[in-house]
Design an enzyme around this catalytic site. Structure first.
Site, short mmCIF file in Angstrom:
data_model
loop_
_atom_site.label_atom_id
_atom_site.label_comp_id
_atom_site.label_asym_id
_atom_site.label_seq_id
_atom_site.Cartn_x
_atom_site.Cartn_y
_atom_site.Cartn_z
N ASN A 194 5.35 -8.39 -10.72
CA ASN A 194 4.60 -6.44 -10.74
C ASN A 194 4.23 -6.07 -11.62
O ASN A 194 5.37 -4.88 -11.28
CB ASN A 194 4.61 -5.81 -8.77
CG ASN A 194 3.11 -5.35 -8.93
OD1 ASN A 194 2.02 -5.51 -9.38
ND2 ASN A 194 3.43 -4.83 -7.91
N TRP A 195 3.58 -6.19 -12.52
CA TRP A 195 3.61 -5.20 -13.90
C TRP A 195 3.26 -3.65 -13.18
O TRP A 195 3.48 -2.73 -14.03
CB TRP A 195 3.13 -5.70 -14.84
CG TRP A 195 3.67 -6.99 -15.46
CD1 TRP A 195 4.79 -7.32 -15.05
CD2 TRP A 195 3.90 -7.46 -17.23
NE1 TRP A 195 5.17 -8.40 -15.84
CE2 TRP A 195 4.75 -8.98 -17.03
CE3 TRP A 195 2.14 -7.80 -17.69
CZ2 TRP A 195 4.98 -10.05 -18.60
CZ3 TRP A 195 2.36 -8.38 -18.59
CH2 TRP A 195 3.17 -8.97 -19.37
N LYS A 196 2.16 -3.83 -12.31
CA LYS A 196 1.90 -2.35 -11.70
C LYS A 196 1.08 -2.21 -13.08
O LYS A 196 0.53 -2.77 -14.03
CB LYS A 196 2.12 -1.42 -11.47
CG LYS A 196 3.81 -1.78 -9.93
CD LYS A 196 4.14 -1.04 -9.14
CE LYS A 196 5.25 -1.63 -8.41
NZ LYS A 196 5.63 -0.39 -7.86
N GLU A 231 7.57 -6.31 1.92
CA GLU A 231 8.38 -4.96 1.09
C GLU A 231 7.57 -3.94 1.69
O GLU A 231 6.94 -2.92 2.40
CB GLU A 231 6.98 -4.95 -0.31
CG GLU A 231 6.63 -5.80 -1.01
CD GLU A 231 6.10 -5.63 -2.72
OE1 GLU A 231 6.93 -6.04 -3.42
OE2 GLU A 231 5.22 -5.23 -1.70
N GLU A 280 1.07 0.07 -2.88
CA GLU A 280 0.40 1.02 -3.18
C GLU A 280 -1.31 1.01 -3.06
O GLU A 280 -2.03 1.99 -2.75
CB GLU A 280 0.58 1.02 -5.03
CG GLU A 280 2.22 1.12 -4.74
CD GLU A 280 2.50 0.42 -5.98
OE1 GLU A 280 2.52 -0.41 -6.53
OE2 GLU A 280 3.58 0.28 -6.02
N GLY A 303 9.08 -5.49 -8.59
CA GLY A 303 8.49 -3.87 -9.79
C GLY A 303 8.79 -4.11 -11.04
O GLY A 303 9.44 -4.62 -12.33
N GLY A 304 9.63 -2.66 -10.65
CA GLY A 304 10.66 -2.45 -12.15
C GLY A 304 11.18 -2.88 -12.91
O GLY A 304 11.40 -3.33 -13.80
N GLY A 338 10.00 0.78 -5.55
CA GLY A 338 10.30 2.10 -6.77
C GLY A 338 11.06 2.52 -6.35
O GLY A 338 11.31 3.98 -7.14
N HIS A 370 -0.67 -5.01 -1.91
CA HIS A 370 -0.13 -4.54 -2.09
C HIS A 370 -0.25 -2.69 -1.09
O HIS A 370 -0.73 -1.95 -1.08
CB HIS A 370 -0.03 -4.66 -3.66
CG HIS A 370 1.21 -3.66 -3.96
ND1 HIS A 370 1.78 -2.36 -3.84
CD2 HIS A 370 2.22 -4.46 -4.55
CE1 HIS A 370 2.67 -2.13 -4.59
NE2 HIS A 370 3.17 -2.94 -4.49
C1 PEP Z 1 6.40 -3.86 -5.76
O1 PEP Z 1 5.69 -3.12 -6.46
O2 PEP Z 1 5.92 -5.21 -5.28
C2 PEP Z 1 7.60 -3.98 -5.57
C3 PEP Z 1 8.33 -4.32 -4.77
O3 PEP Z 1 8.66 -2.65 -6.99
P1 PEP Z 1 10.04 -2.43 -7.15
O4 PEP Z 1 10.64 -3.64 -7.51
O5 PEP Z 1 10.20 -1.17 -8.60
O6 PEP Z 1 10.27 -1.76 -6.13
#
Ligand code: PEP
Length: 253
Positions: free
Chosen positions: A8-10, A171, A102, A236-237, A177, A100
């Site tokens: 997930n590049w966000k 999640e 966010e 994500g990251g 994050g 998600h």
């Molecule tokens: C996400 O945004 O779905 C996620 C899991 O982020 P991260 O891996 O950065 O915690």
């Protein structure tokens, strides 16, 4: 069942950095044993579709699937700023994140709204990756099971017999994050619960991939992915660093 590792590049990237990242991932992918996807910002879907198609023509190594980070519940019309599942489909989108945390947190997405998005995606042959997870306050109040079950129940209710076509991503919000990962045991406990909930809706609950997401990285991926009910990861990251993403992919066998 093959595991799925989805990045997930966000809201990150640029034309130049997307190309560099994707090329580095494709170069290191080889014959990956799991499925791999990247969920990119909507404005870059066309670019990434083009890059993936060019790579597919070479015919070497595993292919990466394209994912979106959201999809409208509506089919078309006066919904400024929204993108329909049919539009995403035109760009070769295979997966769409829905719900998600966010978006639940910053865009006021509700359980019912998320379920409607999942249904709209399925209607166009796009696999929704339905994100569920509790906040830290909810976990500390002992509400984890109630929260994730409520979130998934809305989707089960809306999608009915198509429920085996979805992907679920657990999640925990407190792990996204933050660098705080759920322990493999904590994650497995919730995944088993979600699997049991799916079992109540279908006898094919094992067909539904349940991904873990929340600070999964190159160092902790193998242990998480070894859990019996963890069928992949939503990253994500670490999906923005080719080497880390590749290490996670290699751990998913
Ligand atoms: C996400 O945004 O779905 C996620 C899991 O982020 P991260 O891996 O950065 O915690």
């Amino acid at each position: 069942m093959k595991k799925l590792i989805a990045g997930n590049w966000k809201m990150n990237g640029s034309l130049a950095s997307n190309e560099a990242l994707l090329k580095a991932v494709q170069a290191g992918l080889g014959a990956a044993v799991c499925e791999v996807a990247v969920c990119v910002p909507a404005v870059y879907l066309a670019q990434v579709q083009g890059l993936l198609a060019a790579h597919a023509l070479l015919g070497s190594g595993s292919q990466v699937s394209l994912g979106a980070q959201d999809v409208s519940a509506q089919e078309q019309g006066a919904f400024t700023g929204e993108m329909s599942a049919a539009m995403l489909r035109e760009f070769g989108v295979r997966y769409a994140l829905v719900g998600h945390s966010e978006r639940r947190q910053y865009c006021g997405e509700t359980d019912a709204g998320v379920a409607a998005k999942a249904k709209a995606a399925l209607a166009q042959g796009i696999t929704p990756i339905v994100c569920v997870g509790e906040s830290l306050t909810e976990r500390e109040a002992g509400l984890t099971a109630d929260v994730v079950k409520r979130q998934l129940a809305a989707v089960v209710h809306e999608c009915g017999h198509c429920i085996t076509e979805i992907v679920v991503a657990y999640e925990p919000v407190w792990a996204i994050g933050t660098g705080k990962t759920a322990t493999p045991e904590q994650a497995q406990e919730v995944h088993a619960l979600l699997r049991a909930q799916l079992h109540a809706a279908t006898t094919h609950e094992r067909r539904v991939k349940i991904l873990y997401g929340g600070s999964m990285n190159a160092a902790n991926a193998a242990q998480l992915l070894a859990q019996p009910d963890i069928d992949g990861g939503l990253i994500g990251g670490a999906s923005l660093k080719a080497q880390d993403f590749l290490t996670i992919i290699a751990a998913a066998h």
